[in-house]
Design a protein around this motif. Structure first.
Motif, short mmCIF file in Angstrom:
data_model
loop_
_atom_site.label_atom_id
_atom_site.label_comp_id
_atom_site.label_asym_id
_atom_site.label_seq_id
_atom_site.Cartn_x
_atom_site.Cartn_y
_atom_site.Cartn_z
N LEU A 1 11.75 1.45 23.82
CA LEU A 1 11.41 2.41 22.80
C LEU A 1 12.13 3.68 23.07
O LEU A 1 12.71 4.32 22.10
N ALA A 2 12.52 4.05 24.41
CA ALA A 2 12.61 5.56 24.44
C ALA A 2 14.36 5.93 24.28
O ALA A 2 14.48 6.93 23.77
N PRO A 3 15.11 4.91 24.70
CA PRO A 3 16.45 5.35 24.71
C PRO A 3 16.96 5.47 23.04
O PRO A 3 17.60 6.55 22.62
N GLN A 4 16.37 4.79 22.22
CA GLN A 4 16.71 4.91 20.70
C GLN A 4 16.16 6.15 20.46
O GLN A 4 16.76 7.00 19.46
N LYS B 1 -14.32 8.81 34.48
CA LYS B 1 -15.79 9.03 35.01
C LYS B 1 -16.02 8.02 36.07
O LYS B 1 -15.93 6.73 35.89
N ASP B 2 -16.91 8.66 37.37
CA ASP B 2 -16.96 7.89 38.42
C ASP B 2 -18.45 8.34 38.81
O ASP B 2 -18.61 9.64 38.58
N ASP B 3 -19.00 7.65 39.71
CA ASP B 3 -20.29 8.18 40.25
C ASP B 3 -19.80 9.33 41.24
O ASP B 3 -20.79 10.20 41.31
N THR B 4 -18.74 9.62 41.59
CA THR B 4 -18.27 10.87 42.40
C THR B 4 -18.03 11.98 41.74
O THR B 4 -17.47 13.08 42.31
N GLY B 5 -17.57 11.78 40.28
CA GLY B 5 -17.22 13.12 39.38
C GLY B 5 -16.58 12.52 38.18
O GLY B 5 -16.79 11.29 37.71
N GLU B 6 -15.66 13.20 37.81
CA GLU B 6 -15.04 13.05 36.58
C GLU B 6 -13.50 13.59 36.49
O GLU B 6 -13.53 14.72 37.22
N GLY B 7 -12.93 13.59 35.32
CA GLY B 7 -11.79 14.11 35.40
C GLY B 7 -10.90 14.06 33.93
O GLY B 7 -11.53 13.08 33.26
N LEU B 8 -9.90 14.68 33.48
CA LEU B 8 -9.45 14.70 32.23
C LEU B 8 -7.99 14.08 32.36
O LEU B 8 -7.39 14.72 33.25
N MET B 9 -7.34 13.24 31.54
CA MET B 9 -6.09 12.85 31.50
C MET B 9 -5.51 13.41 30.03
O MET B 9 -6.11 12.88 28.80
N THR B 10 -4.66 14.25 29.74
CA THR B 10 -4.14 14.62 28.41
C THR B 10 -2.73 14.11 28.46
O THR B 10 -1.88 14.43 29.05
N ILE B 11 -2.47 13.14 27.27
CA ILE B 11 -1.27 12.58 27.33
C ILE B 11 -0.59 12.98 26.03
O ILE B 11 -1.16 13.03 24.82
N TYR B 12 0.61 13.59 26.27
CA TYR B 12 1.68 13.96 25.16
C TYR B 12 2.42 12.87 24.73
O TYR B 12 3.12 12.05 25.83
N ILE B 13 3.04 12.71 23.56
CA ILE B 13 4.12 11.78 23.18
C ILE B 13 5.45 12.53 22.85
O ILE B 13 5.25 12.71 21.23
N PRO B 14 6.26 13.21 23.46
CA PRO B 14 7.16 14.07 22.89
C PRO B 14 8.37 13.33 21.91
O PRO B 14 8.98 13.77 21.23
N PHE B 15 8.73 11.99 22.80
CA PHE B 15 9.47 10.78 22.01
C PHE B 15 8.74 9.74 21.99
O PHE B 15 7.87 9.48 22.95
N GLU B 16 9.02 8.71 21.04
CA GLU B 16 8.50 7.55 20.99
C GLU B 16 8.87 6.75 22.11
O GLU B 16 10.05 6.79 22.43
N GLY B 17 7.77 6.13 22.99
CA GLY B 17 8.22 5.56 24.21
C GLY B 17 8.23 6.44 25.55
O GLY B 17 8.58 5.88 26.66
N VAL B 18 7.86 7.77 25.36
CA VAL B 18 7.79 8.71 26.41
C VAL B 18 6.55 9.42 26.48
O VAL B 18 6.19 9.91 25.48
#
Length: 327
Positions: free
Chosen positions: A125-128, A26-43
């Motif tokens: 984390l990711a390679p393993q 959120k900022d004075d000029t508007g807002e946005g969403l970030m949706t974060i998925y974790i398909p592998f540990e470290g990704v």
């Protein structure tokens, strides 16, 4: 997320569980969403849908963090101040590959809208984690980082059909699928990039300096502050004491498009943002607000740039949490 020590004071957690988190910026000029998925540990897959002009990025990695990141822009444009007065740009149908050495500072979205994906891979984390799921996976992601991130400049892929196809599947996943869907798409992207021949010319991203950009920013502000007004190249050239040829060339170099084409995208991206943020406004009202005399011409331009109708866009984008894949 293990390697990230800070996201910023303007970021708020809306929801989270073991497999994903939804953040609000959120900022004075508007807002946005970030949706974060974790398909592998470290990704981590971060799908961003921003409807604001600017914000401050507080993203900070741990010291000596070993990472690679793939940033894709689907709609809009984003400018990040990588050092004092120097801006790095990512725009539509581009994939940037870097090691996240520059991702903290002032962020500008001159089209008032940015829809993009960042895929972040932590080498600790990711390679393993990938090997545990796919023991025979052939891509060495350490080698992949050396391939694309050995220089100071990020690597930029433009209008790559294979990348666009993979990313389209991440933006619009089929309903009722499990975790394997995102895992497969991440592996598909890594396989493709591993086979890709590096072209050194692709390391040149769009950059500009504040000192040479002030006049162009003034022009940009004038032509975008009131979208119902229309300016000619000749009028702008005379008002700002710059030749028409220099104006056209400099504007395209800084903003990645001709003034006419840029304004068309600006109008449509502004309209896309209004469709999300102002649900009480009709399509006709928004069309006139961004400079279109008829709803039909507006709808045709919207479909050309965004790929769908204004009403379909509003319907599909006002409830993002409904489209989450349960990982």
């Amino acid at each position: 997320m293990n390697s990230i020590t800070e996201l910023g004071d303007n970021v708020k957690v809306l929801a989270r569980d073991e497999s994903h988190v939804i953040l609000q910026v959120k900022d004075d000029t508007g807002e946005g969403l970030m949706t974060i998925y974790i398909p592998f540990e470290g990704v981590y897959i971060n799908i961003s849908d921003m409807h604001l002009q600017q914000c401050q990025s507080g993203f900070l990695l741990e010291e000596n963090a070993d990472v690679i990141c793939f940033d894709h822009c689907k709609e809009g444009r984003i400018e990040l101040e990588t050092s004092e007065g120097v801006y790095s740009v990512l725009q539509e149908k581009q994939l940037r590959i870097d090691d996240r050495r520059h991702h903290r500072g002032h962020v500008i979205m001159p089209l008032n809208h940015f829809h993009g994906i960042s895929i972040y891979i932590d080498f600790d984390l990711a390679p393993q984690a990938i090997a545990e799921v796919v023991p025979t996976f052939s891509v060495d992601i350490h080698r992949l980082k050396h391939k694309f991130c050995k220089e100071v400049e990020p690597y930029i892929l433009k209008n790559d059909d294979a990348v666009e196809g993979i990313m389209a599947c991440l933006y619009h996943p089929p309903a009722d699928l499990g975790p394997d869907y995102y895992r497969l798409k991440i592996l598909e992207l890594l396989l493709y990039l591993d086979s890709l021949e590096v072209r050194e010319g692709n390391r040149k991203e769009i950059r500009f300096f504040r000192s040479s950009a002030d006049k162009l920013r003034e022009i940009h502000n004038q032509i975008t502050e009131n979208l119902s007004m229309h300016f000619t190249i000749r009028e702008l050239s005379e008002e700002y004491d710059i030749s028409q040829t220099e104006l056209k060339n400099s504007f395209k170099e800084m903003y990645g498009d001709s003034i006419y084409s840029y304004l068309k995208r600006y109008r449509i991206n502004t309209a896309a943002s209004l469709l999300i943020k102002n649900l009480d406004m009709s399509v006709s009202e928004i069309a006139h607000l961004v400079g279109y005399e008829t709803t039909g011409k507006f709808a045709a331009a919207f479909r050309q740039i965004i790929g769908t109708t204004p009403l379909e866009y509003r319907k599909n984008r006002t409830r993002p949490a409904d489209n989450l894949i349960n990982l």
